[in-house]
Scaffold this motif. Structure first.
Motif, PDB file in Angstrom:
ATOM      1  N   SER A 108     -12.955  -4.043  26.874  1.00 50.36           N
ATOM      2  CA  SER A 108     -13.500  -4.246  28.228  1.00 50.36           C
ATOM      3  C   SER A 108     -14.291  -5.536  28.334  1.00 50.36           C
ATOM      4  CB  SER A 108     -14.397  -3.079  28.638  1.00 50.36           C
ATOM      5  OG  SER A 108     -13.686  -1.890  28.659  1.00 50.36           O
ATOM      6  N   LYS A 109     -13.711  -6.629  27.839  1.00 50.56           N
ATOM      7  CA  LYS A 109     -14.389  -7.937  27.910  1.00 50.56           C
ATOM      8  C   LYS A 109     -14.148  -8.573  29.273  1.00 50.56           C
ATOM      9  CE  LYS A 109     -15.538  -9.267  23.436  1.00 50.56           C
ATOM     10  NZ  LYS A 109     -16.504 -10.236  22.915  1.00 50.56           N
ATOM     11  N   THR A 110     -15.092  -9.381  29.683  1.00 50.15           N
ATOM     12  CA  THR A 110     -14.933 -10.113  30.935  1.00 50.15           C
ATOM     13  C   THR A 110     -14.009 -11.308  30.675  1.00 50.15           C
ATOM     14  OG1 THR A 110     -17.182  -9.430  31.460  1.00 50.15           O
ATOM     15  CG2 THR A 110     -16.208 -11.131  32.849  1.00 50.15           C
ATOM     16  N   ASP A 111     -12.739 -11.135  30.993  1.00 49.37           N
ATOM     17  CA  ASP A 111     -11.751 -12.195  30.730  1.00 49.37           C
ATOM     18  C   ASP A 111     -11.264 -12.811  32.048  1.00 49.37           C
ATOM     19  OD1 ASP A 111      -9.969 -10.411  31.833  1.00 49.37           O
ATOM     20  OD2 ASP A 111      -9.137  -9.751  29.912  1.00 49.37           O
ATOM     21  N   LEU A 112     -10.236 -13.639  31.950  1.00 46.59           N
ATOM     22  CA  LEU A 112      -9.757 -14.344  33.149  1.00 46.59           C
ATOM     23  C   LEU A 112      -9.264 -13.402  34.247  1.00 46.59           C
ATOM     24  CD1 LEU A 112      -7.650 -17.546  32.414  1.00 46.59           C
ATOM     25  CD2 LEU A 112      -9.621 -17.300  33.909  1.00 46.59           C
ATOM     26  N   LYS A 174     -21.044 -17.350  27.999  1.00 47.26           N
ATOM     27  CA  LYS A 174     -21.797 -16.096  27.829  1.00 47.26           C
ATOM     28  C   LYS A 174     -21.112 -14.952  28.559  1.00 47.26           C
ATOM     29  CE  LYS A 174     -26.396 -17.957  26.999  1.00 47.26           C
ATOM     30  NZ  LYS A 174     -27.670 -18.355  27.645  1.00 47.26           N
ATOM     31  N   LEU A 175     -20.615 -15.255  29.756  1.00 45.38           N
ATOM     32  CA  LEU A 175     -19.930 -14.226  30.543  1.00 45.38           C
ATOM     33  C   LEU A 175     -18.733 -13.670  29.774  1.00 45.38           C
ATOM     34  CD1 LEU A 175     -19.687 -12.758  33.308  1.00 45.38           C
ATOM     35  CD2 LEU A 175     -18.182 -14.616  34.031  1.00 45.38           C
ATOM     36  N   GLY A 176     -18.008 -14.554  29.105  1.00 43.56           N
ATOM     37  CA  GLY A 176     -16.829 -14.152  28.342  1.00 43.56           C
ATOM     38  C   GLY A 176     -17.152 -13.226  27.183  1.00 43.56           C
ATOM     39  N   GLU A 177     -18.424 -13.198  26.789  1.00 45.41           N
ATOM     40  CA  GLU A 177     -18.844 -12.301  25.694  1.00 45.41           C
ATOM     41  C   GLU A 177     -19.278 -10.936  26.201  1.00 45.41           C
ATOM     42  OE1 GLU A 177     -18.544 -12.882  22.491  1.00 45.41           O
ATOM     43  OE2 GLU A 177     -17.579 -14.756  23.117  1.00 45.41           O
ATOM     44  N   THR A 178     -19.468 -10.822  27.527  1.00 45.79           N
ATOM     45  CA  THR A 178     -19.984  -9.549  28.035  1.00 45.79           C
ATOM     46  C   THR A 178     -18.898  -8.471  28.002  1.00 45.79           C
ATOM     47  OG1 THR A 178     -19.466 -10.134  30.330  1.00 45.79           O
ATOM     48  CG2 THR A 178     -21.696 -10.609  29.565  1.00 45.79           C
ATOM     49  N   GLN A 179     -19.321  -7.264  27.768  1.00 45.31           N
ATOM     50  CA  GLN A 179     -18.376  -6.144  27.717  1.00 45.31           C
ATOM     51  C   GLN A 179     -19.085  -4.820  27.992  1.00 45.31           C
ATOM     52  OE1 GLN A 179     -18.382  -6.464  22.935  1.00 45.31           O
ATOM     53  NE2 GLN A 179     -16.823  -5.088  23.758  1.00 45.31           N
ATOM     54  N   ILE A 180     -18.299  -3.847  28.438  1.00 43.22           N
ATOM     55  CA  ILE A 180     -18.825  -2.492  28.612  1.00 43.22           C
ATOM     56  C   ILE A 180     -18.674  -1.807  27.264  1.00 43.22           C
ATOM     57  CG2 ILE A 180     -18.568  -0.307  29.836  1.00 43.22           C
ATOM     58  CD1 ILE A 180     -17.390  -1.915  32.165  1.00 43.22           C
ATOM     59  N   LEU A 226     -18.973  -8.565  38.351  1.00 45.21           N
ATOM     60  CA  LEU A 226     -20.350  -8.664  38.842  1.00 45.21           C
ATOM     61  C   LEU A 226     -21.330  -8.070  37.834  1.00 45.21           C
ATOM     62  CD1 LEU A 226     -19.686  -7.688  42.576  1.00 45.21           C
ATOM     63  CD2 LEU A 226     -20.214  -9.974  41.708  1.00 45.21           C
ATOM     64  N   ALA A 227     -20.937  -6.971  37.192  1.00 41.02           N
ATOM     65  CA  ALA A 227     -21.793  -6.355  36.174  1.00 41.02           C
ATOM     66  C   ALA A 227     -21.964  -7.303  34.989  1.00 41.02           C
ATOM     67  CB  ALA A 227     -21.209  -5.024  35.720  1.00 41.02           C
ATOM     68  N   GLY A 228     -20.891  -7.999  34.624  1.00 42.80           N
ATOM     69  CA  GLY A 228     -20.958  -8.990  33.539  1.00 42.80           C
ATOM     70  C   GLY A 228     -21.929 -10.112  33.888  1.00 42.80           C
ATOM     71  N   ASP A 242     -27.763  -0.481  34.478  1.00 38.32           N
ATOM     72  CA  ASP A 242     -28.424  -1.297  35.505  1.00 38.32           C
ATOM     73  C   ASP A 242     -27.463  -2.349  36.056  1.00 38.32           C
ATOM     74  OD1 ASP A 242     -30.767   0.046  35.104  1.00 38.32           O
ATOM     75  OD2 ASP A 242     -31.668  -1.486  33.790  1.00 38.32           O
ATOM     76  N   ASP A 243     -26.647  -2.913  35.170  1.00 35.59           N
ATOM     77  CA  ASP A 243     -25.696  -3.948  35.604  1.00 35.59           C
ATOM     78  C   ASP A 243     -24.624  -3.362  36.520  1.00 35.59           C
ATOM     79  OD1 ASP A 243     -26.968  -5.905  33.976  1.00 35.59           O
ATOM     80  OD2 ASP A 243     -25.856  -5.179  32.227  1.00 35.59           O
ATOM     81  N   VAL A 244     -24.182  -2.147  36.192  1.00 32.87           N
ATOM     82  CA  VAL A 244     -23.171  -1.491  37.034  1.00 32.87           C
ATOM     83  C   VAL A 244     -23.762  -1.208  38.416  1.00 32.87           C
ATOM     84  CG1 VAL A 244     -21.687   0.549  37.298  1.00 32.87           C
ATOM     85  CG2 VAL A 244     -21.958  -0.507  35.039  1.00 32.87           C
ATOM     86  N   ILE A 245     -25.015  -0.729  38.434  1.00 32.14           N
ATOM     87  CA  ILE A 245     -25.692  -0.468  39.715  1.00 32.14           C
ATOM     88  C   ILE A 245     -25.838  -1.768  40.509  1.00 32.14           C
ATOM     89  CG2 ILE A 245     -27.850   0.356  40.787  1.00 32.14           C
ATOM     90  CD1 ILE A 245     -26.365   2.644  39.435  1.00 32.14           C
ATOM     91  N   MET A 246     -26.258  -2.824  39.824  1.00 26.54           N
ATOM     92  CA  MET A 246     -26.409  -4.130  40.479  1.00 26.54           C
ATOM     93  C   MET A 246     -25.070  -4.604  41.044  1.00 26.54           C
ATOM     94  SD  MET A 246     -27.879  -6.776  41.580  1.00 26.54           S
ATOM     95  CE  MET A 246     -29.590  -6.788  41.037  1.00 26.54           C
ATOM     96  N   ALA A 247     -23.997  -4.389  40.295  1.00 35.54           N
ATOM     97  CA  ALA A 247     -22.662  -4.810  40.734  1.00 35.54           C
ATOM     98  C   ALA A 247     -22.270  -4.091  42.028  1.00 35.54           C
ATOM     99  CB  ALA A 247     -21.639  -4.532  39.638  1.00 35.54           C
TER     100      ALA A 247
END
Ligand code: ZN
Length: 314
Positions: A108-112, A174-180, A226-228, A242-247
Motif C-alpha cells: 500500500s505504498k503511495t505510488d504513481l 517522502k510521499l513515495g515512502e508513505t504506506q498504510i 491525501l492520507a500520504g 489521523d491521516d485517514v481522517i484528515m484525508a
C-alpha cells in the motif's frame, strides 16, 4: 453481466418468497454492520466523517458526484506532453514516485497510480460546478489552476492558502515512502471503503459493477494519496488513523467547494490555444480547428460541399 443480474433477480424472487435474505436485505445488513463497527471505534473525529458520509448519501449529493465522475466532460483536444510539462507537480510525481508494481500495491505504498487519482476528482468537481461540458479554458483551468498543489500541501486548508504552494522533489520522495502499514489503520481504511461500497450499491441498485468499475478504486486511492500527504506533513512514513481522517476531511471539503474560482495563470491560457490553425472551405466557409499535433496533410483537402479546404493560422 446482464445474464448474471437476471439470475440474481430470479434468486431474489425465490428468496423473498421463502422469507430468506435478498440482495437488498443483505446490503442493508452490511451497511448497518459496518456503520456500527465504525461508530464503535474510538477514533477522534471519525464520527464527523461518518455523519458527513451518511449525509452526502441521503441528500443525493453522493449520487450526483458519482454521476459527474462518469459523465462525458469535454470534446476538446488532448493536451500534448509538452503542454502537460507546464504542470510542475506532474513532472515531480513522474520523477519521484515509483511506477505501480506488485510491491507498491502489496505494501500500500503511495505510488504513481495513487497520485493519478487526483485529476479525475478535480475534473469531476469542476464539472459539477459549471454544469456544462468543458470549454478549452476549463480544461486549462483544471490542469493548471494549482489546486493539486494546494490539496497536497494544504490538505483541509487548501482554500485558505494565499498562493499556490511550490512542492519540492523532497516532498515527493517522502510521499513515495508513505504506506498504510499498521493493522488498525488498514482496518479503518478498509471498513470505510466497504461502507462506501454498500452505499454505492444502495444508490445504484445491486447489480454489482453496473455503475462504474472505476469510481470506487479511484476514490479509495485518492483518499490514500491525501492520507500520504498528511503523513509527510507530520514527518512520518507510516499512514495512521489521523491521516485517514484528515484525508476524508479534505475530500469532503473539496467536493463541496466551488473550485471554478481557481484559474489557470493567464500566461498558460495565452500560450496554449485550443487550435493552432484552421482548415477553411473556400466555398461554404466551414472551418475545422487543428491542434499542435495535427498536420493539415492528415486531412482531406476537399469539403463536403465540393469546395477546397485551405490552411489558415487564425
Ligand atoms: Zn465547404
Amino acid at each position: 453481466m446482464k445474464f448474471l443480474n437476471s439470475t440474481f433477480d430470479f434468486k431474489d424472487k425465490i428468496n423473498s418468497s421463502l422469507g430468506r435474505e435478498t440482495r437488498v436485505d443483505w446490503n442493508n445488513r452490511k451497511l448497518k454492520e459496518y456503520s456500527e463497527y465504525l461508530r464503535n471505534l474510538k477514533i477522534k473525529n471519525l464520527d464527523i466523517i461518518l455523519d458527513e458520509l451518511i449525509n452526502n448519501w441521503q441528500s443525493g449529493f453522493y449520487k450526483e458526484l458519482m454521476l459527474s465522475f462518469v459523465a462525458d466532460k469535454d470534446d476538446t483536444r488532448f493536451l500534448t506532453f509538452d503542454e502537460l510539462y507546464n504542470n510542475r507537480l506532474l513532472v515531480l510525481a513522474a520523477e519521484n514516485l515509483s511506477r505501480t508494481n506488485i510491491k507498491t500495491i502489496a505494501f500500500s505504498k503511495t505510488d504513481l497510480n495513487v497520485f493519478k487519482t487526483m485529476q479525475p476528482f478535480i475534473d469531476t468537481i469542476y464539472f459539477m460546478n459549471i454544469g456544462r461540458k468543458f470549454l478549452w479554458e476549463d480544461v486549462l483551468n483544471t490542469f493548471f489552476n494549482g489546486l493539486d498543489a494546494r490539496l497536497m500541501l494544504g490538505l483541509d486548508k487548501f482554500d485558505e492558502l494565499e498562493e499556490v504552494p511550490q512542492p519540492t522533489a523532497e516532498f515527493f520522495q517522502k510521499l513515495g515512502e508513505t504506506q498504510i502499514a499498521s493493522k488498525a489503520t488498514s482496518d479503518l481504511y478498509m471498513k470505510l471503503t466497504l461502507l462506501q461500497m454498500h452505499i454505492e450499491d444502495d444508490i445504484f441498485g445491486h447489480n454489482f459493477g453496473d455503475f462504474s468499475e472505476d469510481y470506487r478504486p479511484t476514490e479509495d486511492l485518492f483518499i490514500q494519496l491525501l492520507a500520504g500527504c498528511s503523513a509527510v506533513h507530520n514527518g512520518r512514513d507510516t499512514i495512521n488513523s489521523d491521516d485517514v481522517i484528515m484525508a476524508y476531511k479534505t475530500f469532503f471539503k473539496l467536493v463541496k467547494t466551488d473550485i471554478t474560482v481557481y484559474k489557470a495563470p493567464q500566461s498558460i491560457i495565452d500560450s496554449m490555444p485550443e487550435f493552432t490553425g484552421y482548415l477553411v472551405c473556400d466555398m461554404c466557409g466551414v472551418s475545422h480547428g487543428l491542434g499542435p499535433e495535427d498536420s493539415p496533410d492528415d486531412f482531406e483537402d476537399t469539403c463536403d460541399c465540393g469546395g477546397h479546404l485551405v490552411y489558415k493560422n487564425n
